[in-house]
Design an enzyme around this catalytic site. Structure first.
Site, PDB file in Angstrom:
ATOM      1  N   ARG A  20       0.847  -1.181   0.000  1.00 54.32           N
ATOM      2  CA  ARG A  20       0.000   0.000   0.000  1.00 54.32           C
ATOM      3  C   ARG A  20       0.887   1.237   0.000  1.00 54.32           C
ATOM      4  O   ARG A  20       2.059   1.170   0.355  1.00 54.32           O
ATOM      5  CB  ARG A  20      -0.927   0.007   1.222  1.00 54.32           C
ATOM      6  CG  ARG A  20      -0.202   0.191   2.552  1.00 54.32           C
ATOM      7  CD  ARG A  20      -1.191   0.362   3.693  1.00 54.32           C
ATOM      8  NE  ARG A  20      -1.847  -0.895   4.010  1.00 54.32           N
ATOM      9  CZ  ARG A  20      -3.087  -0.975   4.435  1.00 54.32           C
ATOM     10  NH1 ARG A  20      -3.818   0.121   4.551  1.00 54.32           N
ATOM     11  NH2 ARG A  20      -3.616  -2.143   4.753  1.00 54.32           N
ATOM     12  N   ASP A  58       8.466  11.712  -9.972  1.00 50.21           N
ATOM     13  CA  ASP A  58       8.329  10.996  -8.691  1.00 50.21           C
ATOM     14  C   ASP A  58       9.195   9.735  -8.685  1.00 50.21           C
ATOM     15  O   ASP A  58       8.759   8.667  -8.271  1.00 50.21           O
ATOM     16  CB  ASP A  58       6.865  10.645  -8.434  1.00 50.21           C
ATOM     17  CG  ASP A  58       6.611  10.287  -6.962  1.00 50.21           C
ATOM     18  OD1 ASP A  58       7.449  10.659  -6.121  1.00 50.21           O
ATOM     19  OD2 ASP A  58       5.582   9.660  -6.668  1.00 50.21           O
TER      20      ASP A  58
END
Length: 817
Positions: free
Chosen positions: A510, A627
Site C-alpha cells: 500500500r 516521482d
C-alpha cells in the site's frame, strides 16, 4: 545436603546485583564472580552463575537480565563441561592475543576462544554484550574476531544466523543440557543430516530422533509461527552456495523469544508472557510422542493440524490394528502391471529415505515414478524463481514403505502417493450409481445453462456500461487519439474475481495512492492491480495521465500496463506482475539486502538510467516522471528494474525543455531544489532524483537515514563530505563492501554527485549518465557541491496543494565554502 564449600559462591552471586555493571570487557578490566556485563538496553547480562538446585560450581553464561529467579533463563554457556570451584575462583579476561580466557586462580584454563591473532594485532581488543544477546569480541578497528552467535549452545536467538553447513560440510550443532540443572553436554543435538544435506534433524546420541524439516532446495525459504499475542515468528532457511543457515526473526522486533533444544530432545519455540511472567511454548516438536521418528509406523503420519496431534493413515490406507502407532496397510493391494493412479496430499512433511533425481520437470518426475513399478510416491519443487544452483528442480521419489511423514499447517508440500485402481467387481457395483449421477447432472446442467444465460445478459450489460464510462473518460485525452482504447478495458467483476474480492491475502502493498493486489486473470496471467483510494489525491486527471503515458510507452525498463477500469467511484490499473515487488523492500531491509550484491545493484542502476533516457529522449513523447524513488522501481523475478507510477508525470511537446507549476508533486528528498523552491521542472529534475536513488543503492541508506553521522541532514550532504575528504569508500553498503570492484562503485558515487548538483545546467543529461555508467575509460568531471534540504524525515506525499503551503513544510540549506 548441599556441600558447604559452595556457600561463598552463592554469597558472591547474591551480591552481584549491587556491583557496578557495564556492557564491555577490556584487557584491563577482567570479569570476576559477582560482577557482570549488562547490555546497553538492559536486556541481557553476562556473568558467573550456578544452576538452580545444583552444587556443580560456577559457569560463565548469558541470560535475560530482566527475568529474575526462579525464572532466570540462560541462553549461552561458555564452560559448560568445565565448571569453576569455590576453592579456586575463576576470572574471565581478554588475553594479549585477543582471546577470551576463563581461568582459575591455579592458572588452569577452563575455557577460551581461539582466534589466531598476534599480540601486536590484538592489542586493546574488547568484548561487548549486545541487546540481541550476542557477545562480540572485536579489534579497535571494528573487526569482529569472535562472537557467541557463531558458537551457540542449546538456544537460537532472533537474528542469529545458525550455520548448518559450510562448503557442503555440516558445521553447526545445538547440543542440549544434560539435565534441567546441568549445563554440560547432553544426549540430544540438533543439526543438518549429513547423509542427505536436505533434512534438519535432532539426534539422540548417534540415533535419528526427530526429522524437523526437509529443505525444498530454494535459495530462500521459510515459514511462520505464532509468537505472543502481538507478534509472529518467521523462520528463514537461506542457501548462498557456500553457506547454508537457519534464522528466526520476530515481527515486532522483541528479543524475548528463543528456539531451545531441551534436555528431553524437544525443540521448542518460546516467547515471554509478561502478564504471567512465564515462557510460553507456541510450537514444539516432537509433541507428546508424536513426531518422534517413525512414531506412527509405516504409511502412517503424525497429524499436527488439529488441536491435539494424532496418528493417521495416508489416503488409500487403513490401520493395521487398534494401536494407531503400529502403522497402516493398503486398502487395495498395489501390483505391477495393474492400473494405478496418484493422489496428491497437501501440506506434508515428506517421508524419510528418499532418492533425489537431478534435472527433471514436474511431468518428468511423475513419469519417473510411474514407470518404476517399485516407486510408491514422489514430490516435486520448481526452484527456477529463487535458486542459484545449476539444477533448479527438486524431484524426490520413494521406493518401498513410507516412514515418518507429518501433516502440518504452516509449511509442507504436496506428496503424490501411488494407489491401486478399484477392483473390477467394485467398478460394477458402482455402475448404476454412475449412470444415475450422470442423468442427474445432465438435468442440473440444463437448469444451470438457463440460469447462466440470464445472468450472462445482465453481466454483459454491466460490462458495456463500464466500458462506455471508461472510453468516455479516456477519449478526451489528445495523446490517446488513434489508440485502441477498447483493448485496455477490463470489467470490475473480472478484477473482483481475480483478486478474490480484494482479499488481504492477495495484497502486495500500500502507499499514498491506495493499495496494490495480486490477481490472476483469464489464461492464468498473473497481474498487479492498483486500486486508487479516494483520499490518494489521484483523481480522474492523474488516472488518465498514467493510462495515456504507459499505453504509449514500451521499454524493457518501464512497467507494462495491461488494462484499466472505472466503476462508479473506483479507478483501477492492471499492470504486469513483478515477483520481487519494489526496490525499497530489499534495499532498506537488513534481513533481505544481502540479495542485492554489487552486480545486481549495478544492473538496477543502469536499467533505471536507460528507462529514464527512453522517457526523456528516445520515446515518441518527452516525459518528465517527477516521482522517481526506490519504492517506484519494481523488480521482476530476475531482479530487472522497471520504472512505475506515472500518475504525476508531465508530457513536453515540440521543443519544450522546461515547465513551471504552482502544484508541486513528488517525494521530499528526491525533488530538485529548483522544483521545490520555484516550481520549475525539466529533464534535469529527473536527473536529480536519479542521483539520489543511485546514492541510496550504493550506500543502502535512505535519503534521510537515522544512521547518518550527526550534522549531516541527509544522504547527499553525507556523500559529498565523504567524497570531498577522499573517504567515498566509507559510503559503500557494508553488505557489499568486501565483494565489489571499488573503482566501479566510486565511479557510480561520482556520477550520483554529478546528478545532484544544485544548478540544473551543471547536471548531465541521462544520455550522458548512461554513457558514463557503461564506459569505464571515459573520464568524469569533478562534481560541484549539492544543495540539500534541512533535516526533516518527512514525505510530502504525492500532491502539495500549492507552492505556498509546500514552502511551509520544507526548508533548504545551501552548501557553500
Amino acid at each position: 545436603m548441599m556441600d558447604m564449600s559452595y556457600f561463598p559462591i552463592f554469597i558472591l552471586l547474591f551480591l552481584f546485583s549491587f556491583c557496578k555493571s557495564d556492557d564491555s570487557l577490556t584487557q584491563g578490566k577482567p570479569l570476576y564472580p559477582g560482577n557482570m556485563l549488562v547490555s546497553k538496553g538492559g536486556i541481557f547480562a553476562l556473568g558467573f552463575f550456578s544452576p538452580t538446585n545444583s552444587n556443580r560450581g560456577l559457569y560463565v553464561g548469558i541470560w535475560f537480565y530482566n527475568i529474575r529467579e526462579p525464572n532466570r533463563t540462560i541462553v549461552w554457556v561458555a564452560n559448560r563441561d568445565n565448571s569453576a570451584t569455590s576453592t579456586s575462583p575463576a576470572t574471565l579476561t581478554i588475553s594479549n592475543k585477543s582471546d577470551l580466557v576463563l581461568s582459575d586462580s591455579r592458572g588452569r584454563t577452563l575455557w577460551m576462544t581461539k582466534n589466531n591473532i598476534t599480540a601486536e594485532e590484538g592489542a586493546n581488543a574488547s568484548a561487548i554484550l549486545l541487546d540481541t544477546g550476542n557477545l562480540v569480541l572485536s579489534l579497535p578497528n571494528g573487526t569482529i574476531i569472535w562472537q557467541s552467535f557463531d558458537h551457540p549452545t542449546d538456544t537460537i536467538m532472533p537474528g542469529m544466523k545458525f550455520l548448518l553447513s559450510y562448503k557442503d560440510h555440516v558445521v553447526g550443532r545445538l547440543i542440549a543440557w544434560k539435565g534441567p540443572y546441568d549445563p554440560s553436554v547432553g544426549e540430544f543435538s540438533f543439526s543438518l543430516d549429513p547423509s542427505s544435506k536436505m533434512q534438519i534433524v535432532t539426534w539422540h546420541g548417534t540415533k535419528l530422533y526427530c526429522r524437523m524439516k526437509v529443505w525444498n532446495g530454494a535459495s530462500v525459504s521459510g515459514g511462520t509461527y505464532p509468537g505472543n499475542t502481538s507478534s509472529v515468528v518467521y523462520q528463514t532457511i537461506v542457501n548462498t552456495g557456500d553457506k547454508f543457515y537457519l534464522m528466526y526473526t520476530v515481527s515486532d522486533g522483541s528479543p524475548y523469544a528463543r528456539i531451545m533444544l531441551d534436555y528431553t530432545g524437544t525443540m521448542r519455540l518460546l516467547t515471554w508472557n509478561s502478564h504471567t511472567s512465564s515462557w510460553v511454548a507456541t510450537s514444539e516438536r516432537p509433541t507428546g510422542g508424536y513426531g518422534v521418528y517413525g512414531s506412527c509406523g509405516t504409511f502412517g503420519y503424525s497429524d499436527f493440524t488439529g488441536a491435539v496431534p494424532t496418528c493417521q493413515c495416508l489416503d488409500g490406507f487403513k490401520s493395521n490394528s487398534l494401536n494407531s502407532s503400529s502403522g497402516c496397510q493398503r486398502v487395495e493391494v498395489l501390483k505391477c502391471g495393474k492400473q494405478n493412479h496418484f493422489v496428491a496430499l497437501p501440506r506434508m512433511k515428506v517421508p524419510d529415505k528418499f532418492l533425489r533425481i537431478q534435472n527433471r520437470s514436474f511431468d518428468q518426475c511423475a513419469a519417473e515414478c510411474s514407470r518404476n513399478c517399485s516407486c510408491t510416491a514422489y514430490a516435486y519443487a520448481n526452484l527456477s524463481s529463487s535458486s542459484t544452483m545449476a539444477d533448479q528442480t527438486r524431484c524426490l521419489i520413494w521406493t518401498g514403505e513410507l516412514v515418518d511423514t507429518w501433516k502440518v499447517n504452516n509449511y509442507g508440500e504436496n506428496l503424490y502417493i501411488r494407489l491401486a485402481n478399484p477392483s473390477g467387481a467394485h467398478d460394477k457395483s458402482n455402475l448404476l450409481k454412475i449412470v444415475l449421477s450422470v442423468l442427474t447432472c445432465l438435468l442440473l446442467l440444463m437448469c444451470i445453462a438457463l440460469a447462466w444465460r440470464c445472468k450472462y445478459r445482465v453481466k454483459r450489460r454491466k460490462k458495456e456500461i463500464q466500458k462506455k464510462l471508461m472510453l468516455g473518460c479516456l477519449s478526451s485525452s489528445s495523446e490517446l487519439v488513434g489508440e485502441n482504447l477498447e483493448a485496455l478495458f477490463v470489467s470490475f467483476e473480472d478484477i473482483v474475481v481475480a483478486t478474490d474480492n480484494f482479499s488481504d491475502s492477495n495484497m502486495l502493498g500500500r502507499g499514498g495512492f491506495g493499495k496494490v493486489y495480486k490477481g490472476v486473470l483469464e489464461g492464468n496471467k498473473e497481474v498487479a492491480i492498483k486500486r486508487l483510494s479516494y483520499g490518494s489525491g489521484q483523481g480522474i486527471e492523474e488516472f488518465r495521465n498514467e493510462v495515456t503515458l504507459i499505453a504509449k510507452l514500451q521499454h524493457r525498463n518501464l512497467v507494462r500496463l495491461f488494462s484499466c477500469c472505472i466503476h462508479e467511484d473506483e479507478k483501477l490499473l492492471v499492470y504486469e506482475y513483478m515477483a520481487n515487488k519494489s526496490l525499497d523492500s530489499f534495499l532498506f531491509d537488513d534481513t533481505r539486502k544481502y540479495v542485492l550484491d554489487w552486480l545486481t545493484r549495478f544492473k538496477i542502476i543502469k536499467g533505471v538510467a536507460r528507462g529514464l533516457l527512453y522517457l526523456h529522449q528516445d520515446s515518441r513523447l518527452t516525459i518528465i516522471h517527477r516521482d522517481l524513488k526506490a519504492s517506484n522501481i519494481l523488480l521482476d523475478k530476475d531482479m530487472n528494474p522497471k520504472i512505475s507510477d506515472f500518475g504525476m508525470a508531465r508530457i513536453f511537446g515540440g521543443n519544450q525543455q522546461q515547465g513551471d507549476t504552482i502544484r508541486v508533486v513528488g517525494t521530499f528528498g528526491y525533488m530538485s531544489p529548483e522544483y521545490v523552491m520555484i516550481g520549475s521542472f525539466s529533464v534535469k529534475s529527473d536527473t536529480y532524483s536519479f542521483g539520489v536513488l543511485l546514492l541510496e543503492i550504493v550506500s543502502g541508506l535512505k535519503i534521510s537515514s537515522p544512521q547518518l553521522i550527526m550534522n549531516f541532514p541527509n544522504l547527499t550532504a553525507y556523500a559529498w563530505r565523504l567524497w570531498e575528504d577522499g573517504n567515498a569508500r566509507c559510503l559503500v553498503d557494508s553488505s557489499i563492501n568486501e565483494n565489489c570492484p571499488i573503482h566501479e562503485v566510486l565511479r557510480c558515487i561520482q556520477v550520483g554527485l554529478l546528478c545532484v548538483q544544485e544548478h540544473p545546467d551543471a547536471r548531465p543529461l541521462m544520455s550522458s549518465v548512461v554513457f558514463m555508467l557503461e564506459n569505464e575509460t571515459t573520464s568524469l568531471p569533478a562534481p560541484e557541491q549539492p544543495a540539500y534540504f534541512a533535516t526533516r524525515n518527512l514525505e510530502i506525499g504525492h500532491i502539495c496543494e500549492n507552492m505556498e503551503d509546500s514552502s511551509n513544510t520544507m526548508s533548504m540549506t545551501l552548501m557553500g565554502r
